[in-house]
Design a protein around this motif. Sequence first.
Motif, PDB file in Angstrom:
ATOM      1  N   THR A   1       0.818  -1.221   0.000  1.00  0.00           N
ATOM      2  CA  THR A   1       0.000   0.000   0.000  1.00  0.00           C
ATOM      3  C   THR A   1       0.849   1.266   0.000  1.00  0.00           C
ATOM      4  OG1 THR A   1      -0.063  -0.129   2.415  1.00  0.00           O
ATOM      5  CG2 THR A   1      -1.927  -1.075   1.232  1.00  0.00           C
ATOM      6  N   SER A   2       2.152   1.101  -0.059  1.00  0.00           N
ATOM      7  CA  SER A   2       3.023   2.260   0.126  1.00  0.00           C
ATOM      8  C   SER A   2       3.218   3.074  -1.144  1.00  0.00           C
ATOM      9  CB  SER A   2       4.385   1.806   0.642  1.00  0.00           C
ATOM     10  OG  SER A   2       5.034   1.039  -0.340  1.00  0.00           O
ATOM     11  N   LYS A   3       3.555   4.340  -0.933  1.00  0.00           N
ATOM     12  CA  LYS A   3       3.889   5.235  -2.042  1.00  0.00           C
ATOM     13  C   LYS A   3       5.088   6.066  -1.588  1.00  0.00           C
ATOM     14  CE  LYS A   3       2.058   8.967  -4.803  1.00  0.00           C
ATOM     15  NZ  LYS A   3       1.003   9.995  -4.809  1.00  0.00           N
ATOM     16  N   LEU A   4       6.152   5.985  -2.351  1.00  0.00           N
ATOM     17  CA  LEU A   4       7.366   6.695  -1.956  1.00  0.00           C
ATOM     18  C   LEU A   4       7.875   7.554  -3.099  1.00  0.00           C
ATOM     19  CD1 LEU A   4       9.826   6.993   0.093  1.00  0.00           C
ATOM     20  CD2 LEU A   4      10.893   5.217  -1.259  1.00  0.00           C
ATOM     21  N   VAL A   5       8.063   8.825  -2.814  1.00  0.00           N
ATOM     22  CA  VAL A   5       8.690   9.728  -3.780  1.00  0.00           C
ATOM     23  C   VAL A   5       9.938  10.268  -3.107  1.00  0.00           C
ATOM     24  CG1 VAL A   5       8.431  11.822  -5.145  1.00  0.00           C
ATOM     25  CG2 VAL A   5       6.458  10.333  -4.789  1.00  0.00           C
ATOM     26  N   GLY A   6      11.084   9.859  -3.618  1.00  0.00           N
ATOM     27  CA  GLY A   6      12.325  10.314  -3.000  1.00  0.00           C
ATOM     28  C   GLY A   6      13.404   9.261  -3.131  1.00  0.00           C
ATOM     29  N   ASP A   7      14.587   9.623  -2.744  1.00  0.00           N
ATOM     30  CA  ASP A   7      15.720   8.714  -2.878  1.00  0.00           C
ATOM     31  C   ASP A   7      15.891   7.849  -1.629  1.00  0.00           C
ATOM     32  OD1 ASP A   7      16.002   9.965  -5.235  1.00  0.00           O
ATOM     33  OD2 ASP A   7      17.747  11.164  -4.674  1.00  0.00           O
ATOM     34  N   ILE A   8      16.378   6.638  -1.864  1.00  0.00           N
ATOM     35  CA  ILE A   8      16.573   5.693  -0.766  1.00  0.00           C
ATOM     36  C   ILE A   8      18.045   5.339  -0.684  1.00  0.00           C
ATOM     37  CG2 ILE A   8      15.951   3.435   0.171  1.00  0.00           C
ATOM     38  CD1 ILE A   8      13.526   3.486  -1.726  1.00  0.00           C
ATOM     39  N   LYS A   9      18.579   5.347   0.514  1.00  0.00           N
ATOM     40  CA  LYS A   9      19.941   4.897   0.737  1.00  0.00           C
ATOM     41  C   LYS A   9      19.883   3.864   1.857  1.00  0.00           C
ATOM     42  CE  LYS A   9      24.390   7.073   1.346  1.00  0.00           C
ATOM     43  NZ  LYS A   9      25.035   8.308   1.816  1.00  0.00           N
ATOM     44  N   THR A  10      20.151   2.616   1.526  1.00  0.00           N
ATOM     45  CA  THR A  10      20.057   1.557   2.527  1.00  0.00           C
ATOM     46  C   THR A  10      20.773   0.300   2.028  1.00  0.00           C
ATOM     47  OG1 THR A  10      18.537   0.155   3.774  1.00  0.00           O
ATOM     48  CG2 THR A  10      17.838   0.751   1.576  1.00  0.00           C
ATOM     49  N   PRO A  11      21.334  -0.503   2.919  1.00  0.00           N
ATOM     50  CA  PRO A  11      21.938  -1.757   2.471  1.00  0.00           C
ATOM     51  C   PRO A  11      20.907  -2.830   2.125  1.00  0.00           C
ATOM     52  CG  PRO A  11      22.238  -1.475   4.832  1.00  0.00           C
ATOM     53  CD  PRO A  11      21.590  -0.227   4.338  1.00  0.00           C
ATOM     54  N   ARG A  12      19.713  -2.742   2.700  1.00  0.00           N
ATOM     55  CA  ARG A  12      18.686  -3.758   2.445  1.00  0.00           C
ATOM     56  C   ARG A  12      17.376  -3.075   2.069  1.00  0.00           C
ATOM     57  NH1 ARG A  12      18.111  -8.266   6.888  1.00  0.00           N
ATOM     58  NH2 ARG A  12      18.306  -6.594   8.412  1.00  0.00           N
ATOM     59  N   LEU A  13      16.793  -3.541   0.981  1.00  0.00           N
ATOM     60  CA  LEU A  13      15.537  -2.942   0.525  1.00  0.00           C
ATOM     61  C   LEU A  13      14.568  -4.059   0.157  1.00  0.00           C
ATOM     62  CD1 LEU A  13      13.891  -0.459  -0.513  1.00  0.00           C
ATOM     63  CD2 LEU A  13      15.042  -0.732  -2.701  1.00  0.00           C
ATOM     64  N   VAL A  14      13.358  -3.963   0.692  1.00  0.00           N
ATOM     65  CA  VAL A  14      12.310  -4.927   0.355  1.00  0.00           C
ATOM     66  C   VAL A  14      11.140  -4.145  -0.232  1.00  0.00           C
ATOM     67  CG1 VAL A  14      10.736  -6.673   1.241  1.00  0.00           C
ATOM     68  CG2 VAL A  14      12.995  -6.426   2.263  1.00  0.00           C
ATOM     69  N   VAL A  15      10.737  -4.512  -1.434  1.00  0.00           N
ATOM     70  CA  VAL A  15       9.601  -3.842  -2.071  1.00  0.00           C
ATOM     71  C   VAL A  15       8.550  -4.891  -2.382  1.00  0.00           C
ATOM     72  CG1 VAL A  15       8.845  -2.420  -3.994  1.00  0.00           C
ATOM     73  CG2 VAL A  15      11.127  -2.096  -3.068  1.00  0.00           C
ATOM     74  N   LYS A  16       7.376  -4.726  -1.808  1.00  0.00           N
ATOM     75  CA  LYS A  16       6.297  -5.673  -2.050  1.00  0.00           C
ATOM     76  C   LYS A  16       5.523  -5.256  -3.295  1.00  0.00           C
ATOM     77  CE  LYS A  16       6.950  -8.440   1.374  1.00  0.00           C
ATOM     78  NZ  LYS A  16       6.611  -8.174   2.766  1.00  0.00           N
TER      79      LYS A  16
END
Lengths: 106, 153
Positions: B79-94
Amino acid sequence: MSEQTVLGPTLEIDGEIEGDEDLIIQGKVNGKIISLKSLTVDSTGNVEAAITTNNLNVSGKVTGNVEASDKVEILAAGKMTGDIKAPRVVIADGAKFKGHIEMGVD
Amino acid sequence: MANKPGLIGKAIRIKGELRGLEDLVIEGKVEGNIALRKHHLFIERTAVINANAQVDNITIKGELTGNTDAVDKVELTSTSKLVGDIKTPRLVVKSGARIRGSVDMVVPLPEGLLEEVTATASYAAETTPAETTPAESDPVGHESTDSSDEAWH
């Protein structure tokens, strides 16, 4: 159970909080608070803000002017510096207060 | 009560700087900056956040506009909505999550995670020979067909 927001003891907010539900502050708030319901500053809470609310309960520390449409209560552990404008004000034995109180007496 | 994460409810709007050393659940609106070092931020379905976030972990079910810097993990639910940059070692996108922004996963892994990842990687290496064998046998197969082609002549 009515909606309730809790700002925990390590939480610090610099800015503006606006809300239409009960708000409990256990951390630090600097700025401005507008709450249409009740606002509680717990014993660990430290608020430096202009406050507009319905009902304010102070067990922690509040610095700033308060305008409450219903009641302001400073409990025994509470410390408050600032002016209060409210139809009802309760200050418990042990509480510390410095400021002006305006209850709208004719 | 001390273990229960703090909650910013649906009818609350915060504008400004928010810092903390505890987990936090946001259902309302926050505009500005959120910094929860070593802690987990939960952005619920009703939340609308317009802020940069510096956290350890973030779980997004609602709307976030802003850059996210997570030391451990970013999780975007359906249900998520993201506008912007991500900086992370682990990313999970459903499946169902909507994103616009760039992702940078080349960041130093937090302590402990490196061991965890290498352990999983070596486990994967042990379990994948079935996958690697055909790839390795493929050129051999070509050579054998070439030689058999020659044999045909």
